[in-house]
Design an enzyme around this catalytic site. Sequence first.
Site, PDB file in Angstrom:
ATOM      1  N   PHE A  12       0.768  -1.206  -0.038  1.00  0.00           N
ATOM      2  CA  PHE A  12       0.066   0.185  -0.105  1.00  0.00           C
ATOM      3  C   PHE A  12       0.944   1.295  -0.179  1.00  0.00           C
ATOM      4  CE2 PHE A  12      -2.546   2.888   2.787  1.00  0.00           C
ATOM      5  CZ  PHE A  12      -3.480   3.254   1.727  1.00  0.00           C
ATOM      6  N   VAL A  13       1.617   1.358   0.820  1.00  0.00           N
ATOM      7  CA  VAL A  13       2.778   2.453   0.835  1.00  0.00           C
ATOM      8  C   VAL A  13       3.808   2.502  -0.003  1.00  0.00           C
ATOM      9  CG1 VAL A  13       4.282   3.896   2.521  1.00  0.00           C
ATOM     10  CG2 VAL A  13       2.126   2.809   3.408  1.00  0.00           C
ATOM     11  N   ARG A  33       8.691  -9.889  -2.137  1.00  0.00           N
ATOM     12  CA  ARG A  33       8.820 -11.115  -1.687  1.00  0.00           C
ATOM     13  C   ARG A  33       8.843 -12.203  -2.909  1.00  0.00           C
ATOM     14  NH1 ARG A  33       5.921  -9.569   2.899  1.00  0.00           N
ATOM     15  NH2 ARG A  33       6.506 -10.398   4.831  1.00  0.00           N
ATOM     16  N   ASN A  37       6.242  -8.491 -10.564  1.00  0.00           N
ATOM     17  CA  ASN A  37       6.024  -7.360 -11.219  1.00  0.00           C
ATOM     18  C   ASN A  37       7.307  -7.115 -11.972  1.00  0.00           C
ATOM     19  OD1 ASN A  37       3.161  -6.862 -10.691  1.00  0.00           O
ATOM     20  ND2 ASN A  37       4.100  -5.980  -8.583  1.00  0.00           N
ATOM     21  N   ALA A  66       8.683  -3.451   4.453  1.00  0.00           N
ATOM     22  CA  ALA A  66       8.126  -4.843   4.245  1.00  0.00           C
ATOM     23  C   ALA A  66       8.118  -5.210   5.793  1.00  0.00           C
ATOM     24  CB  ALA A  66       9.022  -5.733   3.650  1.00  0.00           C
ATOM     25  N   SER A 111       5.683   1.916  13.829  1.00  0.00           N
ATOM     26  CA  SER A 111       4.479   2.259  13.999  1.00  0.00           C
ATOM     27  C   SER A 111       4.037   2.884  15.366  1.00  0.00           C
ATOM     28  CB  SER A 111       3.703   0.885  14.227  1.00  0.00           C
ATOM     29  OG  SER A 111       2.251   1.077  14.603  1.00  0.00           O
ATOM     30  N   TYR A 137       2.541  -6.900  17.845  1.00  0.00           N
ATOM     31  CA  TYR A 137       2.954  -6.159  16.684  1.00  0.00           C
ATOM     32  C   TYR A 137       3.627  -4.906  17.089  1.00  0.00           C
ATOM     33  CZ  TYR A 137       2.594  -2.986  12.803  1.00  0.00           C
ATOM     34  OH  TYR A 137       3.060  -2.047  11.868  1.00  0.00           O
ATOM     35  N   LYS A 141       7.673  -4.170  16.663  1.00  0.00           N
ATOM     36  CA  LYS A 141       8.256  -3.043  16.026  1.00  0.00           C
ATOM     37  C   LYS A 141       9.278  -2.389  17.011  1.00  0.00           C
ATOM     38  CE  LYS A 141       6.459  -2.626  11.914  1.00  0.00           C
ATOM     39  NZ  LYS A 141       7.155  -2.317  10.690  1.00  0.00           N
ATOM     40  N   GLY A 186     -25.544   5.958   3.333  1.00  0.00           N
ATOM     41  CA  GLY A 186     -26.333   6.794   4.199  1.00  0.00           C
ATOM     42  C   GLY A 186     -26.913   6.429   5.421  1.00  0.00           C
TER      43      GLY A 186
END
Length: 317
Positions: A12-13, A33, A37, A66, A111, A137, A141, A186
């Site tokens: 995403f980032v 990984r 691409n 990563a 984070s 998590y 970090k 809505g």
Amino acid sequence: MAPILITGANGFVGTALCTALRGRAIPIVAATRHGHNPGEIAVGELDGATDWRAALAGCGTVIHLAARVHMMDDHVADPLQAYRQVNVEATLQLARQAVEAGVRRFVFVSSVKVNGESTTGRAPYSGADMPQPRDPYGQSKMEAEAALFALARETSLEVVVVRPPLVYGPGVRANYLNLLKLVRKGVPLPLGAVKGRRSMVSLDNLVDLLIRCAQHPAARGGVFMVSDGADLTVAELVSLMASALGKRVTLVPVPPALLYALAGLAGKQGVADRLLGSLQVDIAHTRERLEWAPVVAPQVAVATTVAHFLTTEGQKQ
């Protein structure tokens, strides 16, 4: 100019960061990984034995994205060890091989969870605060940060740590996307009485800061908080979403204590904490030391996110 190695380049980032660097004519090496691409270098699974040398060759800087990301419902037998394998062991392996390859600077995307989970009733978090992670998590970090700074003291590697809060932008998932879908429908939302404020950071602002951290001389050895510079209540965020969607939204003023109680009965305490409580960061140090300011206002960033959401949803129909 030596290339910048981007790990997690297809995330995403990472995708947004690679696009921005290419737009600034800054050479990059994209590591993933599996290398699906064109132009990506595959490094395989991430642990203490990952071989990063081919990706590091010739690079002068690493921006390490990563990671094993935070999961609300983690069903592995030992979550802390699973996080340590990727977020600590693989990170330190990369940093050691970066030293051997002659890399000068290592930007580690950590984070806000290293600081803790809530600033309700206290001052916003800063990089100088004593870490108080509350889950595996955040613990992983924090351990990675400590290991990197220990390595920096023994070598010439310049370590820079960035602690983002919730990151949003085109392609955002999880709770932010769920809230956006509710606003689009809505549905009346019981959030009118919620006063907690949340720091968030758009992709554009985070990417701009990461590039600044890779280049600015004063970034060396720093721990930097990042946000859009304007903390929002959930009601204010919903209003921005509704405006971008062209919808009217009804915010019912239900007491937060009742919402917490109902969330607890439904087993959604974590979701309630993220919607109702405060989690703010202080970016004054980041602004001053790095001569940096957010480049995109929340109103613009939310509108861009909504536009992408509408385009994507239209393609699905």
